[in-house]
Design a protein around this motif. Structure first.
Motif, PDB file in Angstrom:
ATOM      1  N   GLY A  84       1.036  -1.381  -0.019  1.00 61.46           N
ATOM      2  CA  GLY A  84       0.120  -0.005  -0.073  1.00 61.46           C
ATOM      3  C   GLY A  84       0.763   1.312  -0.040  1.00 61.46           C
ATOM      4  O   GLY A  84       2.073   1.355  -0.463  1.00 61.46           O
ATOM      5  N   THR A  85       0.107   2.315   0.498  1.00 61.70           N
ATOM      6  CA  THR A  85       0.953   3.456   0.548  1.00 61.70           C
ATOM      7  C   THR A  85       1.832   3.705   1.849  1.00 61.70           C
ATOM      8  O   THR A  85       1.586   3.554   2.919  1.00 61.70           O
ATOM      9  CB  THR A  85      -0.090   4.766   0.589  1.00 61.70           C
ATOM     10  N   TRP A  86       3.291   4.084   1.409  1.00 57.60           N
ATOM     11  CA  TRP A  86       4.012   4.498   2.652  1.00 57.60           C
ATOM     12  C   TRP A  86       3.864   5.967   3.153  1.00 57.60           C
ATOM     13  O   TRP A  86       4.242   6.882   2.029  1.00 57.60           O
ATOM     14  CB  TRP A  86       5.506   3.948   2.338  1.00 57.60           C
ATOM     15  N   LEU A  87       3.677   6.396   4.151  1.00 52.11           N
ATOM     16  CA  LEU A  87       3.739   7.636   4.754  1.00 52.11           C
ATOM     17  C   LEU A  87       4.762   7.726   5.854  1.00 52.11           C
ATOM     18  O   LEU A  87       4.973   6.950   6.561  1.00 52.11           O
ATOM     19  CB  LEU A  87       2.290   7.999   5.229  1.00 52.11           C
ATOM     20  N   SER A 205      -7.218  11.618  -0.164  1.00 52.31           N
ATOM     21  CA  SER A 205      -7.057  10.811   1.228  1.00 52.31           C
ATOM     22  C   SER A 205      -6.150   9.759   0.825  1.00 52.31           C
ATOM     23  O   SER A 205      -6.207   9.183  -0.109  1.00 52.31           O
ATOM     24  CB  SER A 205      -8.227  10.313   1.661  1.00 52.31           C
ATOM     25  N   TRP A 206      -4.982   9.823   1.669  1.00 55.16           N
ATOM     26  CA  TRP A 206      -4.001   8.827   1.616  1.00 55.16           C
ATOM     27  C   TRP A 206      -3.910   7.870   3.077  1.00 55.16           C
ATOM     28  O   TRP A 206      -4.309   8.461   4.042  1.00 55.16           O
ATOM     29  CB  TRP A 206      -2.487   9.540   1.488  1.00 55.16           C
ATOM     30  N   ALA A 207      -3.788   6.780   3.009  1.00 60.83           N
ATOM     31  CA  ALA A 207      -3.832   5.895   4.094  1.00 60.83           C
ATOM     32  C   ALA A 207      -2.564   4.936   4.163  1.00 60.83           C
ATOM     33  O   ALA A 207      -2.267   4.376   2.986  1.00 60.83           O
ATOM     34  CB  ALA A 207      -5.032   4.979   4.347  1.00 60.83           C
ATOM     35  N   ASP A 212      -2.499  -3.405   6.310  1.00 57.78           N
ATOM     36  CA  ASP A 212      -3.692  -4.107   6.907  1.00 57.78           C
ATOM     37  C   ASP A 212      -4.927  -3.049   7.125  1.00 57.78           C
ATOM     38  O   ASP A 212      -4.401  -2.016   7.943  1.00 57.78           O
ATOM     39  CB  ASP A 212      -3.267  -4.763   8.233  1.00 57.78           C
ATOM     40  N   GLY A 213      -5.910  -3.239   6.832  1.00 61.44           N
ATOM     41  CA  GLY A 213      -7.112  -2.288   7.117  1.00 61.44           C
ATOM     42  C   GLY A 213      -7.414  -0.829   6.644  1.00 61.44           C
ATOM     43  O   GLY A 213      -7.598   0.100   7.187  1.00 61.44           O
ATOM     44  N   ALA A 214      -6.499  -0.430   5.595  1.00 61.16           N
ATOM     45  CA  ALA A 214      -6.420   0.596   4.912  1.00 61.16           C
ATOM     46  C   ALA A 214      -6.354   0.610   3.511  1.00 61.16           C
ATOM     47  O   ALA A 214      -5.998  -0.277   2.802  1.00 61.16           O
ATOM     48  CB  ALA A 214      -5.332   1.437   5.580  1.00 61.16           C
ATOM     49  N   ALA A 215      -7.054   1.876   2.719  1.00 58.81           N
ATOM     50  CA  ALA A 215      -7.176   1.836   1.525  1.00 58.81           C
ATOM     51  C   ALA A 215      -5.897   1.894   0.973  1.00 58.81           C
ATOM     52  O   ALA A 215      -4.787   2.691   1.537  1.00 58.81           O
ATOM     53  CB  ALA A 215      -7.837   3.127   1.000  1.00 58.81           C
ATOM     54  N   LEU A 226     -15.947  11.365   1.273  1.00 63.63           N
ATOM     55  CA  LEU A 226     -16.675  11.491   1.948  1.00 63.63           C
ATOM     56  C   LEU A 226     -17.392   9.920   2.315  1.00 63.63           C
ATOM     57  O   LEU A 226     -17.605   9.521   3.626  1.00 63.63           O
ATOM     58  CB  LEU A 226     -17.973  12.251   1.888  1.00 63.63           C
ATOM     59  N   ARG A 227     -17.469   9.450   1.140  1.00 65.88           N
ATOM     60  CA  ARG A 227     -18.000   7.936   1.551  1.00 65.88           C
ATOM     61  C   ARG A 227     -16.784   7.224   1.970  1.00 65.88           C
ATOM     62  O   ARG A 227     -17.053   6.236   3.027  1.00 65.88           O
ATOM     63  CB  ARG A 227     -18.141   7.307   0.097  1.00 65.88           C
ATOM     64  N   TYR A 228     -15.520   7.256   1.952  1.00 69.58           N
ATOM     65  CA  TYR A 228     -14.483   6.544   2.565  1.00 69.58           C
ATOM     66  C   TYR A 228     -14.626   6.853   4.133  1.00 69.58           C
ATOM     67  O   TYR A 228     -14.502   5.891   4.779  1.00 69.58           O
ATOM     68  CB  TYR A 228     -13.280   7.056   1.946  1.00 69.58           C
ATOM     69  N   LEU A 229     -14.645   8.161   4.323  1.00 65.13           N
ATOM     70  CA  LEU A 229     -14.921   8.683   5.780  1.00 65.13           C
ATOM     71  C   LEU A 229     -15.817   7.907   6.539  1.00 65.13           C
ATOM     72  O   LEU A 229     -15.755   7.396   7.511  1.00 65.13           O
ATOM     73  CB  LEU A 229     -14.733  10.332   6.098  1.00 65.13           C
TER      74      LEU A 229
END
Length: 303
Positions: A84-87, A205-207, A212-215, A226-229
């Protein structure tokens, strides 16, 4: 810095540690990787011929920078296969050393640290040393063992990359804090209309859930965010969740708690009027390290 005995290597290193940690963290975007660099730097400092070192600060800065560059080349390969995305890892502002200038504060923001991931290691080092620590080109060249024209070229490339990703105009900190507070209040109240008014049309939105458990991909646009939140809020695991305020990476952020357990950090970027970027940091290892640094867990939401 305080005055410490020259013959006490641990005391001298401890005196310089806040600045060195701030340097390593900016280079790597990771508290754990920065700590590894500082541990190795201390070993080299302890084993060095310290009597021949006339300026410990310069010597230590050079060692930490070069170790940081070596570490950065290693971790970049890991981040390329990250699930996924690394932040960047969120860090309490108080742990980041001196933040006396706007440049120092800006360079530890999660937004800038994310942009720095797009630079080559030398470009990143030049930018950090010149912009955050006000090193002259001659001094940067000495640290990196290259000539000044090369340093200038790297800095030009780094600035061009960052200027393409940063907002054109600075945002008033008080105004940004009010947006964060309104975001927290609307989220806690389930106020979808209130959230919609806060989000920019092109919000992203980045996660980072550590796989595990994030977009795993960015969510773009007001309606999709908004739908994601809303989906996060209605998840069974969200029962009993509260939000509290904290200053993370020199900016206001929201901490997501479930009882005494820290679940995530929510960092926001804005243009002063609307929220333009939402970053959810929920990777367990990153969140756990931040939780250990918190003195206490607030028992009620702060909005």
């Amino acid at each position: 810095m305080t005055t410490v005995p020259d013959d006490d290597p641990a005391a001298v290193f401890a005196d310089h540690r806040p600045v060195l940690y701030g340097l390593a963290y900016r280079l790597l975007g990771s508290a754990s990787d920065a700590e590894e660099v500082l541990q190795e730097a201390f070993v080299r400092w302890y084993d060095a011929d310290r009597a021949s070192i006339t300026t410990p600060a310069a010597w230590l800065t050079t060692i930490v920078t070069r170790l940081g560059l070596d570490q950065l080349r290693t971790v970049r390969r890991r981040r390329e296969v990250y699930p996924g995305t690394w932040l960047p890892e969120p860090v309490l502002t108080g742990d980041l050393g001196p933040l006396e200038t706007a440049e120092q504060r800006d360079s530890v923001s999660l937004g800038v640290l994310t942009l720095l991931e797009g630079l080559s290691p030398p470009e990143r080092a030049v930018f950090v040393l010149h912009e955050a620590f006000a090193f002259r080109h001659r001094d940067v060249a000495d640290v990196l063992d290259v000539d000044e024209p090369t340093c200038r070229q790297w800095l030009h490339r780094a600035r061009r990359h960052l200027d393409g990703g940063r907002p054109r105009f600075g945002v008033d900190p008080a105004q940004h804090r009010r947006l964060v507070d309104r975001f927290m209040a609307a989220t806690l109240d389930g106020d979808v209309d209130g959230l919609a008014r806060l989000l920019a049309d092109d919000v992203v939105s980045w996660a980072d859930g550590g796989g595990d458990g994030a977009a795993r991909r960015p969510v773009r646009g007001r309606e999709r965010v908004l739908r994601y939140l809303g989906g996060l809020g209605s998840h069974p695991g969200a029962a009993g969740v509260v939000l509290t305020a904290a200053e993370v990476n020199a900016e206001p952020a929201a901490l997501v708690w479930q009882g005494s357990r820290l679940l995530a950090v929510v960092a926001l970027e804005s243009d002063g009027h609307h929220i333009t970027t939402v970053r959810f940091l929920a990777a367990p290892a990153k969140v756990a390290r931040l939780a250990r640094r918190l003195d206490s867990v607030p028992s009620v939401p702060e909005v």
